[in-house]
Design an enzyme around this catalytic site. Structure first.
Site, short mmCIF file in Angstrom:
data_model
loop_
_atom_site.label_atom_id
_atom_site.label_comp_id
_atom_site.label_asym_id
_atom_site.label_seq_id
_atom_site.Cartn_x
_atom_site.Cartn_y
_atom_site.Cartn_z
CD GLU A 1 -25.10 -5.53 -18.17
OE1 GLU A 1 -25.02 -5.53 -16.94
OE2 GLU A 1 -24.54 -4.68 -18.88
CB THR B 1 -16.91 -0.75 -24.17
OG1 THR B 1 -17.93 -1.02 -23.21
CG2 THR B 1 -17.53 -0.70 -25.56
N GLY C 1 -18.78 4.11 -18.81
CA GLY C 1 -18.44 3.98 -17.39
C GLY C 1 -17.21 4.81 -17.06
CE LYS D 1 -20.71 1.28 -23.99
NZ LYS D 1 -20.75 1.72 -22.57
#
Length: 431
Positions: free
Chosen positions: A235, A254, A403, A420
């Site tokens: 990002e 995600t 998140g 991730k």
């Protein structure tokens, strides 16, 4: 021999045809031993190696330390915004045309920070590789050209790191955050977990192996003051061009990626239609627009590519692009300050989320901060420090978060951190 501070050397420039792959060139320079501190920064179509220290700005919680050629090391206290301390430090540079490279810690946004907040260098030597050419500027250009001539793919066999540890502790943090969201303390917070690597690592080889397997928005490799990091940022936090055009690219939402065409298509449909993921992304974009309105001409602020899917290594995200033009009197450092820390790495509202992160996790350091390049002409580029390996004092670690919103579940958020971490954990090369 290291290339360090020199004030009597005349800068030179060489432009060479470069047959080697840019990744091999960057790894060759980083692993050469010719430089002390260095930063590698990749943007689409362009790679830069910044090596040696001609000038340096280090921001600690209590003082800013500045070193320029021909001048003694200066340290002075600062107050107010840390972005202003950086702006003032670079405004005092005696170098007429400079480019700076470095990192900013997550604690740059904490009201009462501790520790190191930023470390940037103006290099002695820069090597930019694009379109099959290498442009070498600064000291030691001929010597650097010799390194480019024998750049080859980096050796090193990865030893994958197990990401499925610390599950209970992380799930408990997520549950605590969800409870605080239901109490109305904030809307969203990114809760992360640290994963220690059980052996020393070859950071340069890990970067090479990991970059081959990732599709980052930006990639980076650095060694500054003994802190090493290699990462594949998904990002863009903030870019500002010399004409004052600002852009940020919030990613939120995600799902796993890389399990095959059929599985990837299925998880993509889930991502695009999951109310929790869509809500998480929409509120992140709204926050980015509000932040741009603080520093840009309101008539220029807009969203493009709203909620498109971005494939980033082992995961895919919902992504949008928000942009604007700096208002009169505003600087690139103002844009960085407004957008930092990334909403997708902190939460909403940011002050409450930052407080919760500090309380739940302690110091993050580079993780969810930014790698930054800045220039004398007002250009600035920065990427979120995510999907990265860190190494210092013989210890290495990874970190990833998810998140958390009111609809989050501890099991799913833990799974997201595993997804991730899989962008880097399989490619860690032991030393």
């Amino acid at each position: 021999m290291s290339i360090g501070l020199r004030t009597d050397a005349k800068p030179t420039e060489l432009v060479l045809e470069c047959a080697a792959e840019p990744l091999a060139v960057m790894a060759r320079l980083a692993g050469s031993g010719l430089f002390g501190d260095y930063v590698v920064y990749e943007r689409p179509g362009s790679w830069t190696f910044a090596g040696g220290t001609l000038g340096e700005v280090v921001l600690d919680a209590d003082a800013v330390h500045v070193r320029w050629p021909g001048l003694p090391l200066a340290a002075r206290p600062w107050s107010g915004r840390p972005a202003d301390a950086l702006r003032e430090a670079f405004a005092g540079s005696p170098i007429p045309a400079w480019n700076a490279y470095g990192w900013i810690a997550f604690e740059f946004a904490v009201p009462r920070p501790t520790g190191r907040l930023a470390h940037l260098i103006v290099p002695c030597t820069e090597v930019r590789v694009a379109d099959g050419r290498a442009r070498i500027t600064g000291e030691g250009a001929e010597r650097v050209a010799g390194l480019l001539a024998d750049a080859a793919p980096v050796a090193g066999v990865p030893s994958p790191v197990d990401v499925r540890v610390d599950g209970d502790a992380y799930r408990a943090k997520v549950a605590a955050a969800v409870a605080e969201i239901h109490e109305g303390r904030y809307q969203k917070v990114i809760v992360s977990r640290r994963l220690d690597v059980p052996h020393s690592v070859d950071v340069v080889a890990t970067y090479a192996r990991g970059r081959e397997a990732n599709t980052p928005a930006r990639s980076f490799l650095l060694d500054l003051g003994g802190l090493q990091a290699a990462g594949f940022s998904p990002e863009v936090l903030a870019t500002v061009d010399a004409d004052g055009r600002v852009m940020t690219q919030p990613l939120a939402g995600t799902r796993a990626f890389g399990a095959g065409a059929e599985a990837d298509a299925r998880t993509r449909r889930e991502l695009e239609n999951d109310p929790k993921e869509v809500f998480e992304h929409a509120v992140s974009v709204r926050t980015s627009l509000e932040e741009l309105h603080r520093v840009c001409d309101p008539a220029t602020v807009q969203v493009t590519d709203f909620m498109t899917v971005k494939e980033r290594g082992s995961v895919q995200h919902l992504g949008s692009r928000a942009s604007g033009v700096l208002a009169p009197g505003r600087s690139p450092w103002d844009a960085l300050d407004a957008l930092f820390p990334g909403v997708t790495a902190s939460g909403i509202p940011k002050p409450d989320a930052v407080e919760a992160i500090t309380r739940l996790e302690g110091r993050r350091g580079m993780y969810s901060g930014a790698v930054v390049t800045a220039s004398h002409d007002g250009a600035l580029d920065s990427a979120l420090v995510l999907r990265a390996l860190y190494s210092e004092d013989g210890r290495a670690w990874l970190r990833a978060g998810a998140g958390i919103v009111s609809a989050s579940t501890p099991d799913r958020e833990y799974e997201e951190t595993c997804e991730k971490l899989s962008s880097i954990a399989p490619y860690v090369v032991p030393r």
